[in-house]
Design an enzyme around this catalytic site. Structure first.
Site, PDB file in Angstrom:
ATOM      1  N   THR A   1      24.532  64.917  47.961  1.00 57.78           N
ATOM      2  CA  THR A   1      23.286  64.582  48.156  1.00 57.78           C
ATOM      3  C   THR A   1      23.343  63.821  49.650  1.00 57.78           C
ATOM      4  OG1 THR A   1      21.622  62.725  47.400  1.00 57.78           O
ATOM      5  CG2 THR A   1      24.067  62.073  47.441  1.00 57.78           C
ATOM      6  N   ALA A   2      24.313  63.485  50.371  1.00 56.99           N
ATOM      7  CA  ALA A   2      23.933  62.717  51.517  1.00 56.99           C
ATOM      8  C   ALA A   2      25.347  62.817  52.556  1.00 56.99           C
ATOM      9  CB  ALA A   2      23.747  61.247  51.365  1.00 56.99           C
TER      10      ALA A   2
ATOM     11  N   HIS B   1      14.777  64.585  46.622  1.00 52.23           N
ATOM     12  CA  HIS B   1      14.395  64.697  48.074  1.00 52.23           C
ATOM     13  C   HIS B   1      14.294  66.180  48.792  1.00 52.23           C
ATOM     14  CE1 HIS B   1      18.779  64.809  49.702  1.00 52.23           C
ATOM     15  NE2 HIS B   1      18.099  65.684  50.443  1.00 52.23           N
TER      16      HIS B   1
ATOM     17  N   GLY C   1      20.840  70.879  54.295  1.00 51.84           N
ATOM     18  CA  GLY C   1      20.945  72.029  53.553  1.00 51.84           C
ATOM     19  C   GLY C   1      21.722  71.989  52.539  1.00 51.84           C
ATOM     20  N   ASN C   2      22.835  71.523  52.539  1.00 51.90           N
ATOM     21  CA  ASN C   2      23.861  71.169  51.320  1.00 51.90           C
ATOM     22  C   ASN C   2      23.463  70.240  50.478  1.00 51.90           C
ATOM     23  OD1 ASN C   2      26.795  71.636  53.479  1.00 51.90           O
ATOM     24  ND2 ASN C   2      26.724  72.501  51.443  1.00 51.90           N
ATOM     25  N   SER C   3      22.236  69.357  50.605  1.00 56.50           N
ATOM     26  CA  SER C   3      21.691  68.887  49.422  1.00 56.50           C
ATOM     27  C   SER C   3      21.501  69.348  48.437  1.00 56.50           C
ATOM     28  CB  SER C   3      20.418  68.054  50.156  1.00 56.50           C
ATOM     29  OG  SER C   3      20.800  66.992  51.251  1.00 56.50           O
TER      30      SER C   3
ATOM     31  N   ASP D   1      17.917  60.534  42.972  1.00 57.67           N
ATOM     32  CA  ASP D   1      17.808  61.757  43.734  1.00 57.67           C
ATOM     33  C   ASP D   1      18.134  62.856  42.816  1.00 57.67           C
ATOM     34  OD1 ASP D   1      17.109  63.081  46.059  1.00 57.67           O
ATOM     35  OD2 ASP D   1      19.015  62.652  47.026  1.00 57.67           O
TER      36      ASP D   1
ATOM     37  N   LEU E   1      18.361  43.819  31.555  1.00 54.72           N
ATOM     38  CA  LEU E   1      18.633  42.660  31.211  1.00 54.72           C
ATOM     39  C   LEU E   1      17.548  41.892  30.841  1.00 54.72           C
ATOM     40  CD1 LEU E   1      22.003  42.152  32.971  1.00 54.72           C
ATOM     41  CD2 LEU E   1      21.602  42.409  30.524  1.00 54.72           C
ATOM     42  N   GLY E   2      16.416  41.643  31.963  1.00 56.31           N
ATOM     43  CA  GLY E   2      14.983  40.801  31.924  1.00 56.31           C
ATOM     44  C   GLY E   2      15.584  39.618  32.347  1.00 56.31           C
TER      45      GLY E   2
END
Length: 476
Positions: free
Chosen positions: A246-247, A126, A228-230, A156, A288-289
C-alpha cells in the site's frame, strides 16, 4: 568444497535473496505511494544463473513465482475531470463555460486475484478512487473490464470483479504467523514498466502511528514498493498472500531512491474487510462508545498513575459497550485484548480494526489500581441525519471524518451532504464542511456530536472549516 566454489555459492545466495535494485519512491513522508500514469514497457530481462555450483543446487524463487505472478494484475483507471483556467472559482466557471475543458486522467496500479471462480480482485482504495472506468491486464496479456464491488478508504482496501476463464488466484496466508526476519516478496507493476518482483524481509509487524493513512496494522518490509506497486501482492516463500502493498515512505523525496520503508496491509485485516465488502458493499465497525484523551504527566499524577501512558476516559455514552463494561470518566485504558494502548489514537486505531460484536478485554487503571473489564463492541454509526438531531439542521447529513484526516491530527465531523433548498442549506451549510465545535458542547467525533443534542439548545452555532477558512454559522 573448494574455496572459490564456496565464494560463488555465497554470492549466488545473496543474489537470490537480497539482490534487488533500489528504485525511486514517491516523494513525501505522509502520503501512500500512488499509482502513476506511466507508459507500459516490456518485461525486464533477468540475469541467468547456473542451476547448481558443483553438487550444490542453488536456491531460487522461480518455482514459487511461477505460481504467484499469474495472479497479480495491472490495474488501469480512467477519470474524467473538467479543468478551467479559473481553477475552482464557481463564478468565473459559470461566466465562461466555453473555457472549461474535459480531460481524461489515467493511472496505473496493481491488483491480486484472490478468487478465480468468482473473479474477485483486491487492490488499494486509492488506486481506484474517483475512477470512472477500471480495467485490469492479466499476466498473459488479456485486458478485461473490472466491475466495482466496494471499497473502504479507512483501510485502503477495494474489491473488484472480472469475468474470464482460466484465472489463477493466490491463497490467503496467515499474516499473524509472520515474524520479523521472515523473507517476503512483493509483486506488482511499479512505474508502469511491467510486472516486477522485489524481495526483502519483514522489518516489523503491527506497525501503526503513521500520519494520514487511516486505520493501521501494517507489515513493514524492506522489499521495494514503488508508485504502481500499490495494490500488488506481498507473499511468503510458500507463495501465499500475506499482505496487500500500500505505501512507501521517503522523507528525502524520490531522488534518494529506495530506503527500505515499505508497508503492506496484512491478510488478517484484508480478509475481514473483503468479506464485508463482497457481502454488503460496505464495512461495519465496532466501537466502545466513549471519548478519551492522552495521559500526560500532570494527569497521571492527579489520577495516581505512575507510568504516564494510556487513554484517559473523559466521557462514556449511555447504552454503549463502554457503559456496559462499567467504564467511568477518569479510568485509564492501558491495553485492549493484550495490545498496548499508549494514547487516544492507539485506542481509536484498535477500535477501527474490530468487527461489530467483537469481544474485548480492557486493561484499566482506576485510582491507580489495575482491573480488567470485558465488553462486546457495538456498531459504529456511519452517518447521522440532521433532522434527527435538530430541526435547524434538516437536510444535512453528517459523517465521521476520514480516518486519514484523524491520523493527521484533524478532529470534528464531516458534512457529507446538504439537500438543495433545505433549512441547513438556507443556514449556510455546504457539503464538505468540517464542523470542529458547536454551542452544544465539546466533541471529537460523530457520537460526541450526537450526544450534544440530548437536550435541544436554545441557540445553535456551528464552527465550520471550509477549505482554508474558519467561521461560525448560526443555525436558525
Amino acid at each position: 568444497m573448494k574455496t572459490s566454489t564456496k565464494t560463488l555459492l555465497a554470492l549466488s545466495l545473496a543474489a537470490a535473496f537480497g539482490g534487488f535494485a533500489a528504485t525511486a519512491i514517491r516523494e513525501g513522508l505522509r502520503t501512500p505511494a500512488q499509482a502513476e500514469p506511466l507508459p507500459a514497457a516490456s518485461t525486464p530481462m533477468t540475469a541467468a544463473l547456473p542451476a547448481a555450483v558443483g553438487n550444490q543446487t542453488l536456491p531460487s524463487l522461480a518455482p514459487m513465482l511461477a505460481r504467484v505472478t499469474p495472479a497479480v494484475v495491472s490495474v488501469h483507471t480512467k477519470q474524467r475531470v473538467r479543468v478551467s483556467p479559473f481553477g475552482s472559482d464557481p463564478i468565473f466557471r459559470r461566466m465562461f463555460p466555453e473555457l472549461t475543458q474535459e480531460r481524461i486522467n489515467e493511472s496505473l496500479g496493481s491488483g491480486v486475484i484472490v478468487d478465480a471462480q468468482r473473479g474477485l480482485v483486491l487492490t488499494n482504495h486509492h488506486v481506484i478512487e474517483g475512477a470512472d472506468a477500471v480495467s485490469v491486464t492479466l499476466a498473459d496479456g488479456r485486458t478485461l473490464k473490472a466491475d466495482f464491488i466496494g471499497s473502504d478508504a479507512d483501510t485502503d482496501i477495494a474489491v473488484m470483479r472480472i469475468a474470464a476463464d482460466k484465472l489463477q488466484a493466490l491463497p490467503l496466508g496467515d499474516s499473524n504467523a509472520l515474524r520479523v526476519g521472515d523473507f517476503v516478496v512483493a509483486v506488482g507493476n511499479p512505474f508502469g514498466i511491467g510486472q516486477t518482483v522485489t524481495s526483502g524481509i519483514v522489518s516489523a509487524v503491527g506497525r501503526s502511528g503513521l500520519r494520514g493513512l487511516g486505520f493501521q496494522n501494517f507489515i513493514q518490509t524492506d522489499a521495494s514498493i514503488n508508485p504502481g506497486n500499490s495494490g500488488g501482492a506481498l507473499v511468503n516463500l510458500n507463495g501465499e498472500l500475506v499482505g496487500i502493498n500500500t505505501a512507501s515512505f521517503n522523507p528525502r523525496g524520490s531522488m534518494a531512491g529506495n530506503i527500505g520503508l515499505s508497508f503492506a496491509i496484512p491478510t488478517s485485516l484484508v480478509r475481514n474487510v473483503m468479506n464485508q465488502l463482497v457481502a454488503t458493499g460496505e464495512v461495519r465497525r465496532g466501537t466502545l462508545g466513549l471519548e478519551t484523551q492522552d495521559l500526560d504527566a500532570r494527569l497521571a499524577a492527579s489520577l495516581g498513575v505512575t507510568d504516564p501512558r494510556g487513554a484517559v476516559v473523559t466521557r462514556v455514552f449511555g447504552g454503549s459497550a463502554a457503559a456496559t463494561a462499567g467504564l467511568r470518566a477518569g479510568d485509564v485504558i492501558t491495553a485492549a485484548n493484550g495490545e498496548r494502548v499508549d494514547g487516544r489514537d492507539a485506542l481509536r486505531n484498535f477500535e477501527g480494526l474490530q468487527a461489530v460484536g467483537s469481544r474485548v478485554t480492557l486493561d484499566v487503571l482506576r485510582d491507580g489500581k489495575p482491573l480488567k473489564l470485558t465488553t462486546t463492541l457495538r456498531e459504529q454509526p456511519r452517518a447521522l441525519t440532521g433532522a434527527d438531531l435538530d430541526e435547524r439542521l434538516a437536510g444535512a447529513t453528517f459523517a465521521e471524518l476520514p480516518e486519514r484526516l484523524r491520523q493527521a491530527g484533524e478532529q470534528g465531523v464531516l458534512v457529507e451532504a446538504v439537500a438543495r433548498g433545505s433549512r441547513a442549506a438556507q443556514n449556510g451549510l455546504q457539503a464538505g464542511d468540517r464542523i470542529v465545535a458547536a454551542s452544544t458542547g465539546e466533541f471529537d467525533d460523530l457520537p460526541g456530536f450526537r450526544a450534544g443534542f440530548t437536550r435541544p439548545p436554545a441557540q445553535l452555532v456551528l464552527r465550520v472549516v471550509r477549505g482554508n477558512q474558519r467561521g461560525d454559522l448560526p443555525m436558525r
